[in-house]
Design an enzyme around this catalytic site. Structure first.
Site, PDB file in Angstrom:
ATOM      1  N   HIS A  72      -5.789   2.384  -0.736  1.00 32.05           N
ATOM      2  CA  HIS A  72      -5.953   3.519   0.156  1.00 32.05           C
ATOM      3  C   HIS A  72      -7.401   4.000   0.227  1.00 32.05           C
ATOM      4  O   HIS A  72      -7.824   4.525   1.257  1.00 32.05           O
ATOM      5  CB  HIS A  72      -5.001   4.634  -0.255  1.00 32.05           C
ATOM      6  CG  HIS A  72      -3.570   4.277  -0.027  1.00 32.05           C
ATOM      7  ND1 HIS A  72      -2.543   4.729  -0.830  1.00 32.05           N
ATOM      8  CD2 HIS A  72      -2.990   3.482   0.914  1.00 32.05           C
ATOM      9  CE1 HIS A  72      -1.397   4.235  -0.389  1.00 32.05           C
ATOM     10  NE2 HIS A  72      -1.646   3.480   0.660  1.00 32.05           N
ATOM     11  N   HIS A 104       3.953  -3.458   6.702  1.00 31.90           N
ATOM     12  CA  HIS A 104       4.945  -3.194   5.649  1.00 31.90           C
ATOM     13  C   HIS A 104       4.751  -1.742   5.216  1.00 31.90           C
ATOM     14  O   HIS A 104       4.214  -1.447   4.154  1.00 31.90           O
ATOM     15  CB  HIS A 104       4.758  -4.143   4.466  1.00 31.90           C
ATOM     16  CG  HIS A 104       4.944  -5.589   4.803  1.00 31.90           C
ATOM     17  ND1 HIS A 104       4.007  -6.327   5.509  1.00 31.90           N
ATOM     18  CD2 HIS A 104       5.972  -6.448   4.550  1.00 31.90           C
ATOM     19  CE1 HIS A 104       4.440  -7.571   5.649  1.00 31.90           C
ATOM     20  NE2 HIS A 104       5.623  -7.665   5.087  1.00 31.90           N
ATOM     21  N   SER A 159       0.471   4.588   3.258  1.00 34.29           N
ATOM     22  CA  SER A 159      -0.552   4.257   4.249  1.00 34.29           C
ATOM     23  C   SER A 159      -0.260   4.813   5.644  1.00 34.29           C
ATOM     24  O   SER A 159      -1.193   5.306   6.308  1.00 34.29           O
ATOM     25  CB  SER A 159      -0.760   2.741   4.308  1.00 34.29           C
ATOM     26  OG  SER A 159       0.457   2.054   4.487  1.00 34.29           O
ATOM     27  N   GLU A 191       8.702  -1.231   9.272  1.00 36.65           N
ATOM     28  CA  GLU A 191       9.406  -1.240   7.986  1.00 36.65           C
ATOM     29  C   GLU A 191      10.784  -1.842   8.202  1.00 36.65           C
ATOM     30  O   GLU A 191      11.538  -1.384   9.058  1.00 36.65           O
ATOM     31  CB  GLU A 191       9.506   0.169   7.419  1.00 36.65           C
ATOM     32  CG  GLU A 191      10.339   0.278   6.166  1.00 36.65           C
ATOM     33  CD  GLU A 191       9.898  -0.686   5.075  1.00 36.65           C
ATOM     34  OE1 GLU A 191      10.783  -1.372   4.509  1.00 36.65           O
ATOM     35  OE2 GLU A 191       8.681  -0.767   4.789  1.00 36.65           O
ATOM     36  N   GLY A 211       7.386  -7.108   9.891  1.00 38.94           N
ATOM     37  CA  GLY A 211       5.998  -6.820  10.227  1.00 38.94           C
ATOM     38  C   GLY A 211       5.197  -8.033  10.641  1.00 38.94           C
ATOM     39  O   GLY A 211       4.281  -7.925  11.472  1.00 38.94           O
ATOM     40  N   ASP A 236       0.539  -5.421   3.808  1.00 35.19           N
ATOM     41  CA  ASP A 236       0.789  -5.000   2.432  1.00 35.19           C
ATOM     42  C   ASP A 236       2.217  -5.374   2.042  1.00 35.19           C
ATOM     43  O   ASP A 236       3.078  -4.513   1.852  1.00 35.19           O
ATOM     44  CB  ASP A 236       0.568  -3.477   2.339  1.00 35.19           C
ATOM     45  CG  ASP A 236       0.854  -2.925   0.963  1.00 35.19           C
ATOM     46  OD1 ASP A 236       0.819  -3.696  -0.011  1.00 35.19           O
ATOM     47  OD2 ASP A 236       1.131  -1.715   0.861  1.00 35.19           O
TER      48      ASP A 236
END
Length: 286
Positions: free
Chosen positions: A18, A41, A99, A117, A143, A168
């Site tokens: 982050h 993700h 995120s 997601e 994703g 991610d």
């Protein structure tokens, strides 16, 4: 897929991921032109650090909590990251933002986010969290497939010329994830060669990462930068010793913004074997 990020929210990997994400968003905002963020993700967007999942592992106590208790002075990128956390946690002080929530707070009126997601419960929670923000869209979908479907991005009939794709994945089978990542990067670059990609990856034994790095370097890219934080030596195959962010087509001089923050992060969250590294996997020559 059984992964739940609530067990790991706010750990050392989240801190690195982050911090780099906030730095990338700040770089994008230096120009007035709109940008698009695809979070492949995304998770649920906000995590309860007082909940049963976070308490079971205690990973946030060894991660972000150390920075909150004793924030290092100096590095602007670190200060910007902590300020972004504060903004995203307003009204929910016992949480850690994922995120998509951090991105939503960074967006300007002209910018857009699509957060993907796959898990129904996590996707529903994220939709509720971002429901009031018309700049943000949540899709319950794979994703990797979204990279093909959504690049190059559009806002209605208007094409958006700048994009950041955050990848991610959960890495439930780490080496099995690599072919999916490389295929998604190749697809995205074919569709939008100028797009930036930010790939988070765990570090257990370094040798297992080399095939991925070679394949990424072989893609049609100008540059790729690996930014890594290790909280212990990377010689244990049984646990995550650190993590990295691989930036494809990174912004100009992003390494100068991030590098000063890596040493205090390693000192704050690592043991005696903690370290950091910043490596160009591929770099365009003048």
């Amino acid at each position: 897929m059984n992964y739940r990020h609530g067990f790991h929210a706010g750990n050392h990997a989240d801190v690195l991921k982050h911090l780099v994400l906030v730095a990338l968003l700040d770089a994008l905002k230096r120009k007035d032109a709109p940008f698009f963020v695809l979070d492949t993700h995304a998770g649920r967007g906000r995590y309860d650090l007082g909940g049963s999942q976070a308490k079971r592992t205690g990973e946030a106590r060894a991660g972000i909590q150390k920075l909150w208790d004793d924030p290092p002075a100096g590095p602007p990128a670190l200060a910007a990251y902590l300020a972004a956390l504060d903004a995203a946690r307003a009204g929910a002080p016992d949480t850690y933002p994922g995120s998509p929530l951090l991105v939503s707070h960074a967006l300007r009126a002209q910018d857009r986010l699509v957060a993907c997601e796959l898990l129904p419960e996590e996707s529903a929670a994220l939709k509720d969290l971002l429901a009031a923000d018309p700049r943000c869209h949540v899709q319950q979908r794979d994703g990797y497939g979204a990279v093909k479907a959504l690049l190059p991005p559009r806002d209605g009939n208007t094409r958006i010329g700048r994009a950041l794709v955050l990848v991610d994945p959960p890495y439930e089978a780490q080496e099995g994830e690599y072919p999916l990542i490389v295929a998604a990067l190749r697809e995205g670059l074919e569709r939008m060669p100028q797009a930036m990609f930010a790939l988070w990856y765990p570090i257990k034994q370094r040798a297992t990462l080399q095939p991925l790095m070679r394949k990424v370097a072989g893609l049609p890219i100008k540059s790729a930068l690996a930014i890594e934080l290790l909280v212990r030596p990377d010689d244990s195959p049984l646990r995550m010793n650190g993590s990295g962010m691989l930036l494809v087509n990174p912004p100009w001089q992003i390494e100068k913004a991030i590098e000063p923050a890596l040493k205090p992060l390693a000192r704050a969250m690592g043991d005696e074997g903690a370290s950091w590294r910043l490596t160009w996997i591929k770099q365009e020559t003048p």
